[in-house]
Design a protein around this motif. Structure first.
Motif: not given
Length: 519
Positions: A120-123, A128-135, A158-165
């Motif tokens: 539900a995040a705005a972007s 990505v940042a919230i997922s990193a917190e969960a990791v 990250l893929l959704e954000a266009g950061l494929v690698p």
């Protein structure tokens, strides 16, 4: 027989036996109730799964185990959200949040709920940042399941954000957690499916093939498994379609039932069957398969539009593909959609829209930088340049596409690209090279059992349309008026038809068309 035997069956992955034993056992602990629910989910018994989670919630709450009850509520809420039961899912997740707040400690259920907020995040960046917190929370709290799920979720965002690698790197990390054997069976299946989806989103076929094979081994090692198997078979069939193993692909698809617990897998299986039928000229069967896919909630485009193109209904095909391009696009279908749109729109003479579709592929190639996207983009560019009567310029992207399709071991698209090269060579007067490429393509198609028009060289959909009008006795000027083309363009189409059919007159072309059911 009791709970000890049920636990042993669980550890042995004998899911059917474990379900029977857990169902009959008394005195189940919080961990036992979790195992019982997982077994139901792995068997595909989703109504039972939710009933067990709800039972666990009630029993654990009565025992004063707030975090155990929160975990039960959280899992049933997450699964219901996944299948679109938003209202009831929200209610269960709210219950979990209330219990976590009441407990007030740094806990695994609290971290799971925080991880869910990423959706539900705005972007994508916030996700990505919230997922990193969960990791980080998973490492801190010693929850391997949380680490694996959060890493794979972070990769997908990250893929959704266009950061494929970066996204693929996180998925790799999640797969390392999975391959260690430390994830629970349910989370293992979820991470497998998510990681493979990520590969298809980025069109990273090497990883997709490697991970699909690993998932297949995992599924095959559990004969009772009812969940995840449908998606595994479909993904395996998609790869076999790309590689040209069409008979083997059909065998995998035959094992996916329309009643499969995974509705996506059933719909996708019907779509891939339709694509194989279309490619092999079984147009009636393709029609039925695309209709089945649609009934199961799976979008039958662009396959259905390509079927209409093959049937000569070019305007219907163009209307379908334009409508689909205007809609929000599924990441895992963007390349297929834009490549089909380029071909269809060129067939109806809409070169501007075709160029836009090819440009969309170039943008995707710049973003993903994976071989399949680059090959598709180069192929589309070659088609547009050929339609613009620039065969010399078309050869460079066409040969680039050919190299990449060969590298990918994708014979059907290799054959299609060789025909583009043949067109360019013939337009430049190099008939010998054109004949060589055409012959090679024909051999590829024959090995695949692919449908081709019965000519020494496939006519384009536009050329078939022109031939049908020639057969009516229409002049080039009349054809140009009817198709809204310049007379010069029609002259070129007629000349190409003569060359490809090996005839020298309109009457001979007409006779050939009737003989081979082209008109």
């Amino acid at each position: 027989m009791g709970v000890v035997e049920a636990r042993e069956a669980y550890e042995a992955r004998a899911w059917g036996r474990a379900y029977e034993l857990f169902s009959a056992a008394d005195g189940l602990t919080a961990d036992d109730l979790d195992r019982y629910a997982v077994v139901a989910m792995l068997l595909g018994r989703m109504e039972d799964y939710h009933a067990i989670r709800e039972r666990a919630y009630d029993e654990l709450l009565q025992r004063g185990d707030l975090l155990g009850a929160a975990a039960a509520a959280q899992w049933t809420g997450m699964q219901r959200m996944f299948v679109g039961e938003v209202a009831i899912a929200g209610g269960w997740l709210a219950r979990a949040a209330r219990l976590v707040e009441e407990d007030g400690t740094d806990s695994v259920p609290a971290a799971f709920l925080r991880m869910g907020q990423a959706f539900a995040a705005a972007s994508p960046e916030q996700s990505v940042a919230i997922s990193a917190e969960a990791v980080a929370a998973g490492h801190r709290l010693g929850s391997k399941d949380l680490v694996g799920l959060a890493l794979h979720q972070q990769g997908l965002f990250l893929l959704e954000a266009g950061l494929v690698p970066e996204g693929l790197a996180k998925l790799d990390e999640a797969m390392v957690e999975l391959s260690s054997g430390s994830l629970s069976p349910m989370v293992t299946g979820i991470v497998y499916c998510g990681a493979i989806l990520g590969c298809w989103t980025a069109y990273e076929m090497r990883r997709a093939e490697e991970w699909t094979a690993a998932m297949a081994r995992w599924c095959d090692s559990q004969p009772d498994l009812g969940n995840f198997t449908g998606e595994c078979k479909v993904r395996r069939a998609e790869l076999k379609q790309l590689r040209g193993a069409w008979t083997d692909a059909r065998a995998d698809l035959a094992a996916v039932s329309p009643a499969d617990v995974d509705a996506w897998a059933s719909g996708c299986a019907a779509y891939v069957r339709g694509e194989l039928d279309r490619l092999q000229g079984r147009f009636d069967s393709a029609e039925e398969s695309f209709a089945e896919a649609s009934e199961l909630g799976y979008d039958p485009q662009p396959g259905l539009a390509m079927l209409r193109l093959a049937q000569g209904s070019t305007q219907a095909a163009a209307a379908m593909i334009k409508r689909r391009l205007a809609e929000a696009q599924d990441d895992a279908k963007r390349v297929e959609l834009h490549l089909a749109a380029t071909e269809i729109l060129l067939a109806v003479g809409d070169t501007e829209s075709a160029d836009d579709a090819a440009s969309g592929l170039r943008a995707l190639a710049d973003k993903c930088r994976t071989t399949l996207v680059q090959a598709s983009s180069a192929q589309a560019q070659a088609m547009v340049l050929l339609a613009d009567h620039r065969p010399d310029a078309a050869l460079t992207p066409a040969r680039s596409a050919l190299r990449k399709w060969v590298e990918l071991r994708a014979p059907y698209q290799e054959g299609r690209t060789r025909l583009l090269i043949a067109d360019a060579c013939r337009a430049l007067g190099d008939d010998e090279s054109a004949d060589r490429e055409t012959t090679t393509a024909r051999v590829i198609f024959e090995k695949l059992g692919a449908y081709t028009e019965p000519t020494d060289r496939l006519l384009s959909p536009r050329e078939i349309e022109v031939l049908r009008l020639v057969a009516t006795g229409a002049t080039n000027r009349a054809i140009a008026a009817q198709l809204v083309l310049s007379e010069r363009t029609v002259d070129r189409h007629v000349s190409n038809i003569f060359t490809k059919l090996g005839v020298s007159s309109r009457s001979a072309a007409t006779a050939y068309g009737f003989e081979h059911k082209l008109v």
